[in-house]
Design an enzyme around this catalytic site. Structure first.
Site, PDB file in Angstrom:
ATOM      1  CG  ASP A 120      -2.011  -1.044   1.161  1.00 46.57           C
ATOM      2  OD1 ASP A 120      -1.819  -2.062   0.459  1.00 46.57           O
ATOM      3  OD2 ASP A 120      -3.057  -0.852   1.808  1.00 46.57           O
ATOM      4  CE  LYS A 183      -5.260   2.070   2.297  1.00 50.41           C
ATOM      5  NZ  LYS A 183      -4.188   1.337   2.979  1.00 50.41           N
ATOM      6  CE  LYS A 219      -6.980  -1.116   2.516  1.00 49.64           C
ATOM      7  NZ  LYS A 219      -5.641  -1.579   2.903  1.00 49.64           N
TER       8      LYS A 219
END
Lengths: 283, 308, 496
Positions: A120, A183, A219
């Protein structure tokens, strides 16, 4: 966008649909701890929770992944051995991203070497806001290359981008540069994930897919702690991208306390009573 | 034929033969005769006022074509520009003051009445010239809606107005409605007073030499009864201003309204004493305007924290 | 414990699944809060009274064609009685009341509607077929807001009209349609009462129930008897009402055809009249628009309330360069709309209001195809009984087709393309109507230009179908005259 987003919250999900939805939510959670105070003990607890959400309720699905800092990746890997729960690691000078590309790539490399299945990363919001889009693009592409087989989630930190047009632009940029997931947030900045922001990103994913045929995941992270809200996110995914995205391969929730709320709802559905906060484990 | 007052005579021993005027209509900035070739001679106290065109359905149609063609660009002019153009009318009338008074007298007014009507008419032009760039501020609004939208309402011209002018006040009556109609951005086709049509024609000559663009004002002479069904039914006409005392049953107003209903025209019937000061007001401008409301979303991000 | 543990371990690989059409389980709003009477009378002079003719007819639920209750058909005598009651109240009480007190009555009504909003919403949905989501979120709150807004005007009228002395007109005859039954009643009654007039209202024959519940509230609010009278029945009742010599003001919302006949009928009188009629609104969608938002707005613009909306955006003019993308996205979005039981909170498109309206829509669907346009409908399931129409999109439409000229009053969108701003304006204005229009572009100067060029009473820029009591609503041309809402809505009920 806000009006469309509100429509998702007006969908009423009851009965069997709710049961299915709640289980799906559980299965999409990236169970997360990203604190300065994280210790090996805390990570062990988290991994245990990931495996044993609630032992009194049989047949529960497990979460999708745990999400930790790079230095805990190898520990988590050991703790979750034998399961298919993924290890996600934040990297690239999370949460601010304010360091050199060289250091960022080294961090990614270490996390991947330690066994991270997913990275991430955060984008360089400062560069983005100053209009240096090429830099942002190249950085994501370089990280993607370093990831190798690990899946790359690109955190836009939408709360720092200022408006929805920038969110859309950053989403397009990240996908073009090779992101496997986009995300919303680090969870360190408010506002984190919201329905309208996520909707804008879902629409970007849809258009990108339409243009290139490549499927990119989504996400939302931060601020989603209620199962009802999580179900509204699922409705939004269903009505925007369709059922192909309703799978933890393509949709995740970055959350720390959502799992417990979903568990409570599942217990309520099974027993008919509202459980107390202490009826689920606090970790 | 009625004689004009001759204020100065060059040689009283040999009175010159006056040149009689051919009265024509005013359409699209030009002075055509009626295509029908028909005329009528209104009389005041037994004396004929001259030969006036008896407008036909086709004349009406031509006038409406001219008014429609002129409407959009008239409405698009800046309010300041419309204001100056209207003011210019006052300048032109002032120069013809004597002639206008004479003609009102010929049409039956006393000298005092005539002078008063002309002066009031000029004042009225100045009055409405001043309104052109102000009525919008009086009648517009920003509407505090509950949702995050900027919402405002403004006036827009209705379009082409057919005006049946006052019989009794051939100049002041005509102007008292034409001016607010013009101020609001409409164009107009007037049917002049059938019994006292001279003033309307002289006014047209003033307009033709002023800055009023061709087609913005058109003046027909003729008979209401003959034309009413045609203008009430004409689909390019958006509104009708009928300056007539209302008579409830079987009146011409009734038949005009009935026909006008087929195209949902706005029909306004006025029965006002135009000499009275309160009968000049911006509400008459509003009568020939439509309210347009515009919505636009407002971004929900402020310094007190992003809201998206 | 160890057993449970091993269970979990074996289930670690178990993947949850969703039904293909998740989440489809019905979420029906409970009807418990609504008590339907077997039959209803008229509301005249503060009391519910039987019609002098004693004729009754059934009002049905269009979602299943089941009979709900019996409604009274008013007679000419009832009309006379109601107008007398209104006149009496006007002269003896309502016009003499201190304006602030009038306002307080209206505030009471607003509050009572809010209190009983659940009941109103369910009734509206049962009787009219609109989705409960819309009656709950839009119709009922807006109706209450309308009373609340005009309540405050009652004692402030001189400020609305500089240099004038506003006075009430007298008795207002008001006839309203079936598409927004309570909301239209509020639009009519609130400004009339605030300005000091009394009211005789006729709701549409098919949707009287919420008007009658409003009558109950008016009783509860203790308004002077006769201030508001409600007469139920069919078209002839409305005609008798607007033509009644005791009426000073007529306000009508409905079809252009009936509007014209009212204007004609009033030709012999100097009675004041406002008409809010049909429309054939166009969206103008430019290539620089935020396409997803625009698609959302277009969908909301035409499929809101089954398209039974006078200002429905029934035409879409889209810039050719983005038309493929827009049409594809429209179809995708249409696929997510759920047609079905109006009481289900998840329903997006409810029942078509009546068999008659259903037939009209079918005729237009046939005519559109016969004229050579291509029809698209998503493949959504429809209930077995009741009147239903899938959301419909026509492409390849030309300006002369009936589906791009005539008001369909159903969930049918006609799509055309354009190439230049001038062409877009020309096509949008190429109609006898002029109620509303939508503009989709990110260019501010273009928004303002189009807002000025489009001949319509309401312009929704980068938005559509927004309503607010403070915002004037009404049309140009054959969409009627007069405005409802806002300061401008007061003019219809005052003289000077």
């Amino acid at each position: 966008m806000a009006q469309r987003a509100k429509r998702f919250t007006e969908r009423s999900i009851k009965g069997e649909a709710k049961r299915q939805g709640l289980r799906m939510v559980l299965n999409m959670i990236d169970l997360t701890t990203l604190e300065g105070s994280d210790t090996p003990g805390k990570i062990q607890q988290l991994c245990h929770k990931a495996r044993h959400l609630h032992d009194n309720v049989p047949d529960l699905p497990h979460v999708a992944a745990v999400c930790v800092y790079p230095n805990f990746v190898s520990l988590a890997k050991r703790e979750l051995a034998g399961t298919d729960i993924k290890i996600a690691s934040v990297a690239t000078a999370f949460p601010s991203g304010q360091t050199s590309l060289e250091l960022k790539l080294t961090e990614v490399e270490q996390a991947v070497d330690a066994g991270a299945d997913e990275i991430d990363m955060v984008i360089s919001r400062g560069r983005f806001l100053s209009g240096d889009f090429d830099y942002v693009f190249d950085e994501i592409a370089a990280v993607k290359q370093t990831c190798g087989t690990a899946r790359l989630k690109v955190i836009l930190e939408t709360g720092e981008l200022g408006n929805l047009d920038n969110v859309r632009h950053a989403s397009d940029l990240a996908m073009e540069a090779g992101a496997d997931f986009i995300k919303t947030s680090t969870g360190k900045i408010k506002p984190a994930a919201t329905l309208p922001v996520t909707l804008v990103m879902l629409l970007a994913i849809r258009d990108y897919h339409r243009r290139t045929g490549r499927q990119v995941g989504m996400k939302p992270a931060g601020g989603i702690s209620q199962s009802k809200l999580a179900l509204h996110y699922l409705v939004m995914v269903q009505e925007t991208l369709g059922p192909a995205w309703l799978d933890n391969q393509w949709f995740r929730f970055g959350a720390s306390s959502l799992a417990n709320d979903v568990l409570k709802q599942i217990i309520k559905q099974q027993t008919g009573y509202y459980p107390a906060a202490d009826d689920v484990s606090r970790d | 034929m009625a004689k004009r007052k001759t204020k100065r005579t060059t040689n009283p021993e040999h009175p010159r033969l006056p040149v009689l005027k051919t009265y024509k209509m005013f359409v699209g900035g030009k002075f055509p005769r009626t295509e029908s070739g028909r005329h009528y001679t209104p009389r005041v106290k037994g004396r004929g006022l001259g030969n006036f065109c008896l407008a036909s359905r086709k004349d009406l149609r031509n006038a409406v074509v001219a008014a429609r063609a002129a409407q959009a660009s008239w409405a698009e002019r800046s309010a300041y520009n419309r204001s100056q153009i209207l003011y210019r009318i006052a300048e032109m009338l002032e120069g013809r003051r004597g002639q206008l008074i004479d003609e009102l007298e010929i049409q039956g007014a006393t000298e005092g009445q005539a002078a008063s009507e002309v002066d009031q008419s000029i004042e009225r032009v100045v009055y409405y010239a001043g309104w052109c760039d102000k009525y919008q501020q009086v009648f517009s609004s920003v509407n505090p809606v509950a949702s995050p939208h900027f919402n405002f309402s403004v006036l827009e011209p209705t379009g082409v107005v057919f005006h049946v002018a006052s019989e009794n006040r051939p100049l002041l009556g005509l102007l008292s409605l034409v001016l607010p109609i013009l101020a609001g951005g409409n164009t107009v086709v007037c049917l002049a007073s059938s019994t006292r049509p001279i003033s309307a024609i002289t006014l047209s000559e003033c307009l033709a030499t002023s800055d009023v663009p061709a087609g913005v004002v058109n003046v027909l002479t003729g008979q209401l009864a003959e034309l009413s069904a045609h203008f009430a039914g004409h689909r390019e006409i958006n509104a009708i201003a009928l300056d007539r005392p209302p008579r409830s049953k079987n009146s011409i107003a009734q038949s005009i309204r009935e026909t006008a209903a087929d195209s949902l025209k706005r029909v306004h019937v006025y029965n006002l004493n135009w000499a009275r000061g309160e009968n000049q007001n911006p509400y008459l401008i509003r009568d020939f305007c439509e309210v347009k409301t515009v919505w636009h979303p407002v971004e929900q991000i402020s310094s007190s924290g992003p809201g998206y | 414990m160890s057993l449970a543990n091993s269970n979990i371990e074996t289930n670690l690989t178990m993947k949850p699944t969703l039904d293909p059409n998740w989440p489809s389980s019905p979420a029906l709003e409970s009807r418990d809060s609504v008590r339907l009477a077997k039959s209803y009378g008229l509301f005249v002079n503060g009391e519910f009274t039987p019609s002098s003719g004693n004729r009754k007819y059934w009002t049905i639920n269009p979602a299943n064609e089941q009979r709900l209750s019996r409604i009274s058909e008013s007679t000419a005598g009832d009309v006379d009685r109601a107008v007398q009651a209104a006149r009496n109240c006007y002269e003896k009480q309502w016009s003499r009341l201190r304006p602030a007190e009038r306002g307080k009555y209206l505030y009471r009504i607003a509050r009572l509607i809010q209190e009983r909003s659940r009941e109103f919403a369910i009734l509206e949905t049962l009787d009219g077929g609109k989705p409960i989501r819309e009656s709950r979120e839009i119709d009922i709150p807006l109706a209450a807001a309308h009373f609340f807004y005009y309540a405050g005007w009652a004692d402030k009228l001189p400020y609305a009209f500089p240099n004038r002395k506003p006075q009430p007109l007298g008795v207002a005859a008001q006839v309203i349609p079936w598409n927004f039954p309570l909301l239209m009643a509020a639009w009519k009654i609130a400004p009339a009462l605030a300005c000091g007039n009394t009211v005789v209202l006729k709701p549409a024959e098919t949707t009287s129930l919420t008007a009658l519940l409003l009558a109950e509230i008016i009783q509860q609010a203790d308004l002077p008897p006769g201030a508001v009278n409600i007469l139920t029945g069919h078209g002839p009742v409305g005609q008798a009402l607007v033509e009644h010599p005791g009426v000073d003001k007529v306000a009508f919302t409905g079809s252009t055809r009936v509007g014209k006949s009212i204007q004609r009928a009033l030709a012999a009188t100097d009675r004041r009249c406002t008409l809010e009629l049909g429309g054939k609104a166009a969206h103008l969608l430019f290539a620089d628009a935020p396409i997803d938002q625009a698609v959302e707005g277009v969908v909301n613009g035409i499929y809101f309330n089954q398209g039974h909306v006078c200002c429905a955006g029934s035409r879409l003019l889209v810039e050719e360069s983005v038309s493929d993308e827009v049409i594809e996205k429209l179809k995708q979005r249409m696929g997510t709309l759920r047609v079905g039981e109006p009481l289900d909170k998840n329903t997006d498109i409810g029942a078509i209001h009546s068999r008659q309206q259903w037939n009209t829509i079918q005729q237009y669907l046939e005519s559109g195809q016969a004229d050579g346009a291509t029809m698209y409908q998503p493949d959504c399931p429809l209930p077995k009984s009741g009147f239903w129409s899938r959301p419909t999109l026509f492409t390849g439409v030309s300006q002369s087709n009936r589906i791009s000229q005539e008001e369909i009053f159903g969930p049918v969108l006609a799509v055309q393309t354009f190439r230049t701003v001038a062409e877009a304006i020309g096509k949008a204005n190429n109609t006898r109507y002029g109620l509303s229009a939508g503009v989709w572009t990110t260019k501010g100067s273009r928004v303002l230009n189009l807002a000025a060029q489009l001949k319509a009473g309401v312009i929704w820029a980068n938005s559509y179908n927004q309503f607010d009591p403070a915002s004037p609503f009404g049309g140009y041309g054959e969409s009627g005259f007069g405005r409802e809402g806002g300061l401008h809505g007061l003019s219809a009920y005052l003289t000077y």
